[in-house]
Design a protein around this motif. Structure first.
Motif, PDB file in Angstrom:
ATOM      1  N   HIS A  16      16.117  -0.262  -1.393  1.00 17.13           N
ATOM      2  CA  HIS A  16      14.886   0.197  -2.007  1.00 17.13           C
ATOM      3  C   HIS A  16      15.326   0.304  -3.478  1.00 17.13           C
ATOM      4  O   HIS A  16      16.303   0.281  -3.958  1.00 17.13           O
ATOM      5  CB  HIS A  16      14.726   1.657  -1.186  1.00 17.13           C
ATOM      6  N   GLU A  17      14.211   0.875  -4.352  1.00 14.24           N
ATOM      7  CA  GLU A  17      14.276   1.026  -5.569  1.00 14.24           C
ATOM      8  C   GLU A  17      15.108   2.195  -6.004  1.00 14.24           C
ATOM      9  O   GLU A  17      15.767   2.087  -6.927  1.00 14.24           O
ATOM     10  CB  GLU A  17      12.635   1.257  -6.094  1.00 14.24           C
ATOM     11  N   HIS A  18      14.915   3.380  -5.491  1.00 11.80           N
ATOM     12  CA  HIS A  18      15.734   4.458  -5.717  1.00 11.80           C
ATOM     13  C   HIS A  18      17.143   4.099  -5.736  1.00 11.80           C
ATOM     14  O   HIS A  18      17.673   3.570  -4.821  1.00 11.80           O
ATOM     15  CB  HIS A  18      15.404   5.851  -4.989  1.00 11.80           C
ATOM     16  N   GLY A  19      18.006   4.688  -6.723  1.00 13.53           N
ATOM     17  CA  GLY A  19      19.340   4.418  -6.579  1.00 13.53           C
ATOM     18  C   GLY A  19      19.955   3.146  -7.371  1.00 13.53           C
ATOM     19  O   GLY A  19      21.135   2.865  -7.751  1.00 13.53           O
ATOM     20  N   GLN A  20      18.772   2.245  -7.810  1.00 14.06           N
ATOM     21  CA  GLN A  20      18.988   1.130  -8.654  1.00 14.06           C
ATOM     22  C   GLN A  20      18.632   1.124  -9.915  1.00 14.06           C
ATOM     23  O   GLN A  20      18.669   0.102 -10.718  1.00 14.06           O
ATOM     24  CB  GLN A  20      18.600  -0.208  -7.625  1.00 14.06           C
TER      25      GLN A  20
ATOM     26  N   SER B 165       0.836  -1.323   0.011  1.00 15.51           N
ATOM     27  CA  SER B 165      -0.010  -0.032  -0.064  1.00 15.51           C
ATOM     28  C   SER B 165       0.823   1.274  -0.191  1.00 15.51           C
ATOM     29  O   SER B 165       1.953   1.150   0.584  1.00 15.51           O
ATOM     30  CB  SER B 165      -0.887  -0.053   1.177  1.00 15.51           C
ATOM     31  N   ARG B 166       0.463   2.233  -0.657  1.00 22.54           N
ATOM     32  CA  ARG B 166       1.045   3.544  -0.636  1.00 22.54           C
ATOM     33  C   ARG B 166       1.034   4.305   0.639  1.00 22.54           C
ATOM     34  O   ARG B 166       2.021   5.013   0.839  1.00 22.54           O
ATOM     35  CB  ARG B 166       0.440   4.422  -1.742  1.00 22.54           C
ATOM     36  N   LYS B 167       0.315   3.746   1.372  1.00 21.68           N
ATOM     37  CA  LYS B 167       0.318   4.339   2.843  1.00 21.68           C
ATOM     38  C   LYS B 167       1.098   3.595   3.785  1.00 21.68           C
ATOM     39  O   LYS B 167       1.498   4.130   5.010  1.00 21.68           O
ATOM     40  CB  LYS B 167      -1.100   4.258   3.515  1.00 21.68           C
ATOM     41  N   SER B 168       1.947   2.775   3.350  1.00 21.92           N
ATOM     42  CA  SER B 168       2.931   2.200   4.462  1.00 21.92           C
ATOM     43  C   SER B 168       4.293   2.902   4.751  1.00 21.92           C
ATOM     44  O   SER B 168       4.602   3.912   3.951  1.00 21.92           O
ATOM     45  CB  SER B 168       3.748   0.790   3.331  1.00 21.92           C
ATOM     46  N   PRO B 169       4.654   2.937   5.913  1.00 22.16           N
ATOM     47  CA  PRO B 169       5.560   3.614   6.448  1.00 22.16           C
ATOM     48  C   PRO B 169       6.921   3.604   5.753  1.00 22.16           C
ATOM     49  O   PRO B 169       7.893   4.394   5.557  1.00 22.16           O
ATOM     50  CB  PRO B 169       5.822   3.283   7.977  1.00 22.16           C
ATOM     51  N   LEU B 170       7.069   2.450   5.008  1.00 21.28           N
ATOM     52  CA  LEU B 170       8.269   2.282   4.108  1.00 21.28           C
ATOM     53  C   LEU B 170       8.597   3.500   3.158  1.00 21.28           C
ATOM     54  O   LEU B 170       9.643   3.831   2.817  1.00 21.28           O
ATOM     55  CB  LEU B 170       8.266   1.302   3.287  1.00 21.28           C
ATOM     56  N   TYR B 171       7.310   4.116   2.614  1.00 21.37           N
ATOM     57  CA  TYR B 171       7.401   5.295   1.586  1.00 21.37           C
ATOM     58  C   TYR B 171       8.126   6.566   2.344  1.00 21.37           C
ATOM     59  O   TYR B 171       8.159   7.358   1.399  1.00 21.37           O
ATOM     60  CB  TYR B 171       5.963   5.333   0.729  1.00 21.37           C
ATOM     61  N   ARG B 172       7.850   6.352   3.800  1.00 24.52           N
ATOM     62  CA  ARG B 172       8.490   7.811   4.353  1.00 24.52           C
ATOM     63  C   ARG B 172      10.090   8.086   3.746  1.00 24.52           C
ATOM     64  O   ARG B 172      10.583   9.422   4.274  1.00 24.52           O
ATOM     65  CB  ARG B 172       8.435   7.738   5.742  1.00 24.52           C
ATOM     66  N   MET B 173      10.821   7.255   3.353  1.00 21.75           N
ATOM     67  CA  MET B 173      12.323   7.218   3.166  1.00 21.75           C
ATOM     68  C   MET B 173      12.271   7.811   1.892  1.00 21.75           C
ATOM     69  O   MET B 173      13.387   8.462   1.620  1.00 21.75           O
ATOM     70  CB  MET B 173      12.910   6.012   3.077  1.00 21.75           C
ATOM     71  N   ASN B 174      11.237   8.057   1.232  1.00 25.93           N
ATOM     72  CA  ASN B 174      11.459   8.777  -0.312  1.00 25.93           C
ATOM     73  C   ASN B 174      12.398   8.106  -1.069  1.00 25.93           C
ATOM     74  O   ASN B 174      12.961   8.856  -2.040  1.00 25.93           O
ATOM     75  CB  ASN B 174      11.512  10.179  -0.219  1.00 25.93           C
ATOM     76  N   SER B 175      12.426   6.895  -1.115  1.00 31.35           N
ATOM     77  CA  SER B 175      13.248   5.896  -1.747  1.00 31.35           C
ATOM     78  C   SER B 175      12.669   4.928  -2.455  1.00 31.35           C
ATOM     79  O   SER B 175      13.422   3.791  -2.976  1.00 31.35           O
ATOM     80  CB  SER B 175      14.652   5.657  -1.131  1.00 31.35           C
ATOM     81  N   GLY B 176      11.476   4.854  -2.419  1.00 33.03           N
ATOM     82  CA  GLY B 176      10.384   3.934  -3.352  1.00 33.03           C
ATOM     83  C   GLY B 176      10.616   2.589  -2.428  1.00 33.03           C
ATOM     84  O   GLY B 176      10.591   2.561  -1.209  1.00 33.03           O
ATOM     85  N   ASN B 177      10.010   1.576  -2.956  1.00 30.69           N
ATOM     86  CA  ASN B 177       9.656   0.357  -2.406  1.00 30.69           C
ATOM     87  C   ASN B 177      10.696  -0.581  -2.115  1.00 30.69           C
ATOM     88  O   ASN B 177      11.713  -0.218  -2.796  1.00 30.69           O
ATOM     89  CB  ASN B 177       8.562  -0.392  -2.990  1.00 30.69           C
ATOM     90  N   ARG B 178      10.866  -1.562  -1.362  1.00 32.99           N
ATOM     91  CA  ARG B 178      11.747  -2.721  -1.005  1.00 32.99           C
ATOM     92  C   ARG B 178      12.086  -3.433  -2.271  1.00 32.99           C
ATOM     93  O   ARG B 178      11.154  -4.126  -2.549  1.00 32.99           O
ATOM     94  CB  ARG B 178      11.474  -3.279   0.395  1.00 32.99           C
ATOM     95  N   ILE B 179      13.239  -3.213  -3.011  1.00 30.50           N
ATOM     96  CA  ILE B 179      13.498  -4.165  -4.336  1.00 30.50           C
ATOM     97  C   ILE B 179      13.918  -5.228  -3.847  1.00 30.50           C
ATOM     98  O   ILE B 179      13.780  -6.342  -4.743  1.00 30.50           O
ATOM     99  CB  ILE B 179      14.406  -3.306  -5.283  1.00 30.50           C
ATOM    100  N   ALA B 180      14.680  -5.480  -2.817  1.00 31.63           N
ATOM    101  CA  ALA B 180      15.347  -6.759  -2.616  1.00 31.63           C
ATOM    102  C   ALA B 180      15.656  -6.710  -0.855  1.00 31.63           C
ATOM    103  O   ALA B 180      15.747  -5.871  -0.356  1.00 31.63           O
ATOM    104  CB  ALA B 180      16.592  -6.798  -3.222  1.00 31.63           C
ATOM    105  N   THR B 181      15.826  -7.981  -0.682  1.00 34.91           N
ATOM    106  CA  THR B 181      16.085  -8.525   0.735  1.00 34.91           C
ATOM    107  C   THR B 181      17.458  -9.205   0.973  1.00 34.91           C
ATOM    108  O   THR B 181      17.386 -10.196   0.072  1.00 34.91           O
ATOM    109  CB  THR B 181      15.061  -9.162   1.389  1.00 34.91           C
TER     110      THR B 181
END
Length: 466
Positions: free
Chosen positions: A450-454, A368-384
């Protein structure tokens, strides 16, 4: 003296290990409830003041009610997920449907009072189908010792019969509830409440006859089957690409000492890198995280909160915290080819799963776009990247439910998978869970990228399904 002898017996050879969840539960219960029963009993005699003074001085360091209830819930969870026999657990055996899952060096069983307490935790939560097996065992054990009483125990045969009768009534087995209530009246004939229950049960049976007991709707899902070690039959020959290989990823960091990669799945891509950290690095990271550990939380809308489906403690470490953390992050960057610097990745999260610790199936990426993950302003988690910092004696696997693969805890290895497809959409096949720790102490270190930077490190592909 009896209580002292019980404690002293735990320190005889061979030494009992707290990796055993039954021993851990028993220790918490003794420190929280059994010791006070002795200290504040009339039998303490002339030593009352000294005993109580010494106990009060330690009270703040001892387990509390939440710890004891949590330990009982952990045993209920282990029983459920690994299909363990309550009677076997009471005797100190960890028998599953396919045989023993764990063989402690010295079996430590459960008392009637122990079984009653675990059953009562389920009873108080309204989970009467779960409480019945534990209360049945408590009744059986109490019957064997009826007439004798230990000051350190908090329950009796009458307590167990009372709770068990009501549990059977709540699941629809009125005839058995009546039989147990009648037995209870023989021990306590002046109990007016139980007498009223007997009259109610007799009237119900007379009006409608014996009813079919309600069964607890509990399907053995793929997650639990994977936790127990069940897998689909391997295909023959195995799919191309599933192999072990030395991996350099074109990085100069890995030229002299390539990573040992075992590819477990191609869709979704899941790989295990063996010997990813050294013993010294793992111990250094655990030592750094230890004083910072707090109860793990999960995302709930725009907030984060504690939840029963994730039981663990965690701490966050920056790469500047210690050379071992910095070295680990450089290694992750080399193996994945991704930018793991802030803000393109989160700090290293170190997690400890203790008694029955687990995390039910979930996605690492936000749905969800409301997830706290997006507070980093670096997109979603691309990998773990998840590094196993310890070994366990039993349980604790990482189960990928839709991919039908269970990865056991391999000390010092690192597990890697892509959470997002190249299109940026979440990969539903990455649904995974941390199976409950059956025996041992599990430590992992998570690195979420995260997505950004990749964008130029993992560019979009021509096929949306990639």
């Amino acid at each position: 003296r009896r209580f002292y002898d019980r404690v002293r017996a735990l320190h005889r050879e061979p030494p009992a290990s707290l990796d055993n969840p039954l021993l851990a539960f028993g220790l918490i219960k003794r420190l929280h409830s059994e010791w006070p029963n002795v200290v504040y009993s009339e039998g303490a005699g002339e030593s009352t003041q000294e005993l109580q003074g010494g106990f009060e001085a330690l009270r703040t360091e001892l387990p509390g009610p939440e710890d004891l209830a949590g330990a009982a819930r952990a045993l209920l969870r282990l029983q459920d997920v690994y299909a363990l026999s309550v009677r076997g657990l009471a005797k100190g055996a960890f028998e599953g449907a396919r045989g023993p899952l764990y063989r402690p060096a010295r079996p430590v069983g459960l008392s009637a009072d122990d079984c009653f307490h675990v059953g009562k935790v389920a009873y108080d939560a309204g989970e009467h189908q779960r409480s019945i097996a534990w209360l049945e065992e408590a009744v059986s054990l109490f019957r064997l010792s009826h007439g004798s009483w230990n000051e350190e125990d908090g329950a009796s045969l009458e307590d167990a019969l009372d709770h068990l009768a009501f549990s059977y009534f709540m699941v629809g087995n009125v005839s058995h509830a009546l039989s147990l209530s009648r037995e209870l009246l023989r021990y306590d004939p002046s109990n007016a409440r139980v007498a009223r229950n007997v009259a109610q049960y007799e009237k119900l049976l007379e009006e409608r006859g014996p009813a079919e007991p309600r069964r607890r709707p509990r399907a053995r899902g793929a997650y639990e089957e994977l936790c127990r070690g069940a897998r689909a039959a391997p295909s023959s020959p195995p799919p191309p690409g599933l192999r072990c290989a030395y991996h350099t990823n074109g990085s100069p960091w890995l030229l002299l000492q390539p990573a040992k990669r075992e590819t477990l799945r191609l869709r979704p891509f899941v790989a295990l890198y063996h010997d990813f950290v050294s013993d010294a690095e793992a111990e250094a990271i655990k030592a750094l995280a230890g004083p910072r550990l707090q109860r793990s939380v999960v995302a709930s809308g725009e907030q984060q909160q504690k939840a029963e489906y994730r039981i663990s403690k965690s701490a966050w470490l920056k790469d500047t915290a210690d050379p071992a953390v910095a070295a680990l992050e450089r290694r992750i960057a080399a193996v994945t080819g991704l930018d793991v610097r802030a803000p393109y990745a989160e700090y290293l999260q170190v997690v400890n799963y203790g008694l029955g610790g687990h995390y039910e199936p979930h996605f690492d990426h936000a749905t969800s776009r409301k997830s706290p993950l997006y507070r980093m302003n670096s997109g979603n988690r691309i990998a773990t990247v998840m590094v196993y910092l310890s070994s366990v004696e039993a349980g604790g696997s990482t189960a990928f439910v839709h991919a039908n693969v269970s990865v056991p805890v391999v000390k010092n290895a690192a597990l890697f998978w892509w959470n997002l497809r190249r299109s940026g959409e979440g990969d539903g096949a990455t649904l995974h869970g941390a199976c409950p720790v059956l025996a041992g102490d599990k430590w992992v270190a998570n690195k979420w990228i995260h997505e950004h930077g990749q964008e130029f490190r993992r560019p979009c592909g021509p096929r949306p399904e990639d």
